[in-house]
Design a protein around this motif. Structure first.
Motif, short mmCIF file in Angstrom:
data_model
loop_
_atom_site.label_atom_id
_atom_site.label_comp_id
_atom_site.label_asym_id
_atom_site.label_seq_id
_atom_site.Cartn_x
_atom_site.Cartn_y
_atom_site.Cartn_z
N LEU A 156 0.83 -1.21 0.00
CA LEU A 156 0.00 0.00 0.00
C LEU A 156 0.86 1.26 0.00
N VAL A 157 1.96 1.23 0.75
CA VAL A 157 2.89 2.37 0.75
C VAL A 157 3.47 2.59 -0.64
N ILE A 158 3.85 1.50 -1.31
CA ILE A 158 4.39 1.60 -2.68
C ILE A 158 3.34 2.15 -3.64
N SER A 159 2.10 1.64 -3.53
CA SER A 159 1.05 2.09 -4.45
C SER A 159 0.73 3.58 -4.26
N TYR A 160 0.68 4.02 -2.98
CA TYR A 160 0.41 5.45 -2.74
C TYR A 160 1.59 6.33 -3.13
N THR A 161 2.81 5.77 -3.07
CA THR A 161 3.99 6.51 -3.55
C THR A 161 3.90 6.74 -5.06
N ILE A 162 3.49 5.70 -5.79
CA ILE A 162 3.30 5.81 -7.25
C ILE A 162 2.24 6.86 -7.57
N ALA A 173 -7.45 14.81 -5.74
CA ALA A 173 -7.03 13.41 -5.67
C ALA A 173 -6.00 13.21 -4.56
N LEU A 174 -5.09 14.16 -4.44
CA LEU A 174 -4.05 14.09 -3.41
C LEU A 174 -4.66 14.15 -2.02
N SER A 175 -5.67 15.01 -1.85
CA SER A 175 -6.37 15.13 -0.57
C SER A 175 -7.04 13.81 -0.20
N THR A 176 -7.70 13.20 -1.21
CA THR A 176 -8.37 11.91 -0.98
C THR A 176 -7.37 10.83 -0.62
N CYS A 177 -6.25 10.79 -1.35
CA CYS A 177 -5.22 9.77 -1.10
C CYS A 177 -4.57 9.94 0.26
N SER A 178 -4.36 11.18 0.68
CA SER A 178 -3.75 11.41 1.99
C SER A 178 -4.68 10.92 3.10
N ALA A 179 -6.00 11.10 2.91
CA ALA A 179 -6.99 10.59 3.88
C ALA A 179 -6.93 9.06 3.92
N HIS A 180 -6.88 8.44 2.72
CA HIS A 180 -6.78 6.97 2.64
C HIS A 180 -5.53 6.47 3.34
N PHE A 181 -4.41 7.13 3.07
CA PHE A 181 -3.13 6.67 3.62
C PHE A 181 -3.10 6.82 5.15
N THR A 182 -3.74 7.87 5.66
CA THR A 182 -3.83 8.06 7.12
C THR A 182 -4.57 6.89 7.75
N VAL A 183 -5.70 6.50 7.13
CA VAL A 183 -6.50 5.37 7.62
C VAL A 183 -5.70 4.08 7.57
N VAL A 184 -4.99 3.86 6.47
CA VAL A 184 -4.16 2.66 6.30
C VAL A 184 -3.11 2.56 7.40
N THR A 185 -2.44 3.67 7.69
CA THR A 185 -1.39 3.70 8.72
C THR A 185 -1.97 3.43 10.10
N LEU A 186 -3.11 4.05 10.40
CA LEU A 186 -3.75 3.88 11.71
C LEU A 186 -4.21 2.44 11.92
N PHE A 187 -4.64 1.78 10.85
CA PHE A 187 -5.12 0.40 10.96
C PHE A 187 -3.97 -0.60 11.03
N PHE A 188 -3.00 -0.46 10.13
CA PHE A 188 -1.93 -1.46 10.02
C PHE A 188 -0.87 -1.33 11.11
N GLY A 189 -0.59 -0.11 11.57
CA GLY A 189 0.45 0.09 12.58
C GLY A 189 0.28 -0.79 13.80
N PRO A 190 -0.85 -0.69 14.53
CA PRO A 190 -1.06 -1.53 15.71
C PRO A 190 -1.10 -3.03 15.38
N CYS A 191 -1.74 -3.39 14.24
CA CYS A 191 -1.83 -4.82 13.85
C CYS A 191 -0.45 -5.43 13.67
N ILE A 192 0.43 -4.72 12.97
CA ILE A 192 1.79 -5.23 12.72
C ILE A 192 2.54 -5.40 14.03
N PHE A 193 2.42 -4.41 14.91
CA PHE A 193 3.14 -4.46 16.20
C PHE A 193 2.68 -5.66 17.04
#
Length: 317
Positions: free
Chosen positions: A216-222, A238-258
């Motif tokens: 997901l990080v790679i896809s949002y970087t592209i 589009a950038l505003s929408t993507c930044s919102a998506h990426f914030t949600v992704v980080t908040l969800f995956f961060g704790p799960c990975i840990f």
């Protein structure tokens, strides 16, 4: 082997230690999490209703967002109501079947949300990198297929986690150091060596979450690189929408990975992270999407004005 384990198993219920043993904090937690849970359910329900009732939001992106809100509402509901009720109870007990059910729904909804977040990043990739083919690629059939796939993956993931856990012998300590039954904590209580099962859990839950997050990080970087090459108003939106998506992704995956990549260690912060991804992330999702998205904001205002107008007309004699 399984029959022997089943016969040896003596534990029929688990004791949940909850968030704190302090009786002074129990009432505060009860009030605080009651408000948070109500806000989470109402916020996500409002997004779902707005997307269903507002024709301008009948697009692939909002269809996927509506499904994400439904999953978030469910994720906040599999354990939080019991946790809130337990704040008023001295004995925080859950049956063995109830414990297994919580583990099942946690992994079902977690797996479904992972696939849905990947689907949303794919939707943004197509919208920004292949705009002329967007409606062809992100057809109604494709969107429904992605949502069905998310639930299928969630079901298979949950069943794979329970396949080995449900037959483990539990004959000793039965205290789970959390407010719900989470797999890393429950398998530690088994009467056999669960190292191999822990490795399996890392290779499924932990590594899948880590790999998906990296993708997901790679896809949002592209997407970000593509957006930077353009300077139109559509690109900034589009950038505003993507930044919102990426914030949600980080908040969800961060704790799960840990939690799932290091399940053998017992960090005090694990409990905080569990609260975060099961309670606060589902609350933050509607806040992030509504604050950053003008279309959803305007549609909510329009919907609420219609509701208030209809109430006023009903009151006029």
């Amino acid at each position: 082997m399984n029959m022997a384990w089943s016969n040896q198993s003596m534990v029929t219920e688990f004791i949940l230690r909850g968030l704190s043993g302090s009786s002074e904090l129990q009432m505060f937690y009860f009030l605080f999490f009651s408000v948070v849970y109500a806000a989470t359910v109402l916020g996500n329900l409002l997004i779902v209703l707005t997307i269903v009732l507002e024709p301008r939001l009948h697009s692939p992106m909002y269809f996927l967002l509506g499904n994400l809100s439904f999953i978030d509402m469910s994720l906040a509901s599999f354990a939080t109501p019991k946790m809130i009720a337990d704040f008023l109870s001295e004995h925080k007990v859950i049956s063995f079947e109830g414990c297994i059910t919580q583990i099942f729904f946690l992994h079902l909804l977690g797996g479904a949300e992972i696939v849905l977040l990947i689907s949303m990043s794919f939707d943004r990739y197509v919208a920004i990198c292949k705009p002329l083919r967007y409606l062809v690629i992100m057809s109604r059939r494709m969107c429904i297929g992605l949502v069905i796939l998310s639930w299928i993956v969630g079901i298979f993931h949950a069943l794979s986690q329970l396949a080995f856990t449900v037959n483990l012998p539990f004959c000793g300590p039965n205290e789970v150091d959390s407010f719900f039954c989470d797999l890393p904590l429950v398998i530690k209580l088994a009467c056999v060596d669960t190292y191999i099962l822990g490795v399996f859990m890392i290779s499924t839950s932990g590594m899948i979450a880590l790999v998906c997050f990296i993708l997901l990080v790679i896809s949002y970087t592209i997407i970000l690189v593509t957006v930077r090459q353009r300077s139109s108003g559509g690109s900034s939106k589009a950038l505003s929408t993507c930044s919102a998506h990426f914030t949600v992704v980080t908040l969800f995956f961060g704790p799960c990975i840990f939690i799932y990549v290091w399940p053998f260690t017992n960090f005090p912060i694990d409990k905080v992270l569990s609260v975060f991804y099961t309670i606060f992330t589902p609350l933050l999702n509607p806040v992030i999407y509504t604050l950053r998205n003008k279309d959803v904001n305007q549609s909510m205002r329009k919907l609420s004005s219609h509701v208030f107008k209809s109430k006023k007309t009903d009151q006029i004699p």
